[in-house]
Scaffold this motif. Sequence first.
Motif, PDB file in Angstrom:
ATOM      1  N   TYR A   1       0.829  -1.204   0.000  1.00 27.46           N
ATOM      2  CA  TYR A   1       0.000   0.000   0.000  1.00 27.46           C
ATOM      3  C   TYR A   1       0.866   1.257   0.000  1.00 27.46           C
ATOM      4  O   TYR A   1       0.539   2.263  -0.625  1.00 27.46           O
ATOM      5  CB  TYR A   1      -0.919   0.014   1.217  1.00 27.46           C
ATOM      6  CG  TYR A   1      -2.185  -0.794   1.058  1.00 27.46           C
ATOM      7  CD1 TYR A   1      -2.613  -1.662   2.063  1.00 27.46           C
ATOM      8  CD2 TYR A   1      -2.985  -0.668  -0.071  1.00 27.46           C
ATOM      9  CE1 TYR A   1      -3.791  -2.389   1.933  1.00 27.46           C
ATOM     10  CE2 TYR A   1      -4.155  -1.385  -0.201  1.00 27.46           C
ATOM     11  CZ  TYR A   1      -4.558  -2.247   0.804  1.00 27.46           C
ATOM     12  OH  TYR A   1      -5.719  -2.959   0.671  1.00 27.46           O
TER      13      TYR A   1
ATOM     14  N   ASP B   1      -1.099   4.679  -0.997  1.00 26.07           N
ATOM     15  CA  ASP B   1      -2.297   4.625  -0.150  1.00 26.07           C
ATOM     16  C   ASP B   1      -1.838   4.610   1.301  1.00 26.07           C
ATOM     17  O   ASP B   1      -1.765   3.544   1.943  1.00 26.07           O
ATOM     18  CB  ASP B   1      -3.097   3.365  -0.499  1.00 26.07           C
ATOM     19  CG  ASP B   1      -4.426   3.303   0.246  1.00 26.07           C
ATOM     20  OD1 ASP B   1      -5.243   2.430  -0.113  1.00 26.07           O
ATOM     21  OD2 ASP B   1      -4.635   4.095   1.180  1.00 26.07           O
TER      22      ASP B   1
ATOM     23  N   SER C   1      -4.285   3.168   4.145  1.00 22.31           N
ATOM     24  CA  SER C   1      -4.332   1.703   4.231  1.00 22.31           C
ATOM     25  C   SER C   1      -3.011   1.157   4.766  1.00 22.31           C
ATOM     26  O   SER C   1      -3.001   0.215   5.561  1.00 22.31           O
ATOM     27  CB  SER C   1      -4.616   1.102   2.857  1.00 22.31           C
ATOM     28  OG  SER C   1      -5.889   1.481   2.385  1.00 22.31           O
TER      29      SER C   1
ATOM     30  N   ALA D   1      -2.897   1.687   8.531  1.00 21.32           N
ATOM     31  CA  ALA D   1      -3.780   0.741   9.236  1.00 21.32           C
ATOM     32  C   ALA D   1      -3.104  -0.617   9.350  1.00 21.32           C
ATOM     33  O   ALA D   1      -3.157  -1.275  10.400  1.00 21.32           O
ATOM     34  CB  ALA D   1      -5.107   0.622   8.501  1.00 21.32           C
TER      35      ALA D   1
END
Lengths: 224, 228
Positions: B187, B192, B195, B198
């Motif tokens: 990611y 990103d 993401s 996370a």
Amino acid sequence: MFRSVFSGVALLAVTAACNAAQTQVVTTPEQLLTEFSRCDAHFFESLRDARLPADTLRLSQYGSVKAPTILNPLQEGGTYQRFEKPLIVNGVPMIGYYNQAQTMNDVGNFLFWGFVADGPPQEVAEKLKPLIVDNTRFISEGKAIARAEIRRVGDPIGQWRTQGLTGPGVATPFGFVDRVFMVDKGDETPPLTGHTTVFCSLQGTVTAPLLQVYRPDLNARLFD
Amino acid sequence: MTIRWPALIACVFILTGCAGMQNPQKANLAHCATQFKAYKAENYPLVLQEGDLCLQKNTLPASLQSLVYALQADAHSNLKHFPQAVTAKEKSLQLATKPDPRDNLDLSAMYRDAGNPKKALELVQYNLDNGLGEAGKGSGFHMPTYYHLGLALTDLGQYREAAEAFSTGLQRQPDFAWAYYARGIAYDHLGDRDSAKADFLKFSQIVKKKYVEEKHKAKLAEYGISVL
């Protein structure tokens, strides 16, 4: 809707990547249906600038794209938009838009999205066929008319296989995703009962990275 | 990369328990037993040395030769002799009477370490094409396959496909911390960051801390995450 079990060696022909096509500016419902029939992000991208008849689709912004407004694809009762006026596509009245997502344990994730039409499935399919991308593979499958392809996790994200398909009736094997464009009789519950569905579906091992590419209208983590 | 312990233990007993054997033969076979013991003790230079002597001084059945080469491959890998690890593992697989699908995954990892992600991917795809799940043909695919698939794809720059592979593995084994880390890396390459963050956060919460190296900590620090 289940797909049959895939068996045998998976040496398959690979389709050209539909995502390679440029998103055209949509000025007619027929063009919109063509974009929709790709069953990828093109439909949602094309809705950004689409010029459509008034009082048909109500659109909302979802991130960088637009989509027909739906309350919640995961929630019963939140999956349908009825159009005030039908959207006429090559003589087929589209009366609404449907968008549903669900998970079934040990089977996979299922997404269905598309139009609800008036008219028998065979007649709807015949009228829409000229508009459908890759329509030589849009063929009768039992009572439905469908164009199916399959992808194995790890294949290039835009490539789909057209051989070794799981046919109708059995679950997609783990590690695979079925993509289907289908015209079928609506199931027995409202709002689909008595109508014909013109749907795209993704079924199987549908993950967030795939959804980010194919369904930019959704929260990609909706199944997490 | 793990050698299958039952095979290893069986070989130690076979090679050290031959009471009727003459002394020179015993001495020669002792190199093989020493190799196995050195492997258990993680003395990798000795694994290589004794493995060579074991092979030179004995005429072993193919299955035992395969095991000796497998131990040498693992030793080379731990010593970061990656091309040699590949060579030894290839020999091991050629001699194996019943190749284990997991050996293809081990070899895939070695090819990645040796800088050949294309070959690494082919090995995993071979298992997928032939239905060779980790527990044998038809047993289905689980985290190991998808993890190695994802790592090969990452090294090839196919980051979205890699993220998808890790996601698939996590559907089978949601508590494998390193899949979160690897997907975070994918990611990160895709830009990103939400993401990625996370995933790195999840990784930091469930990983066994003793295995986290400085390079992992540095990556997490880019996202303001620390492994306590």
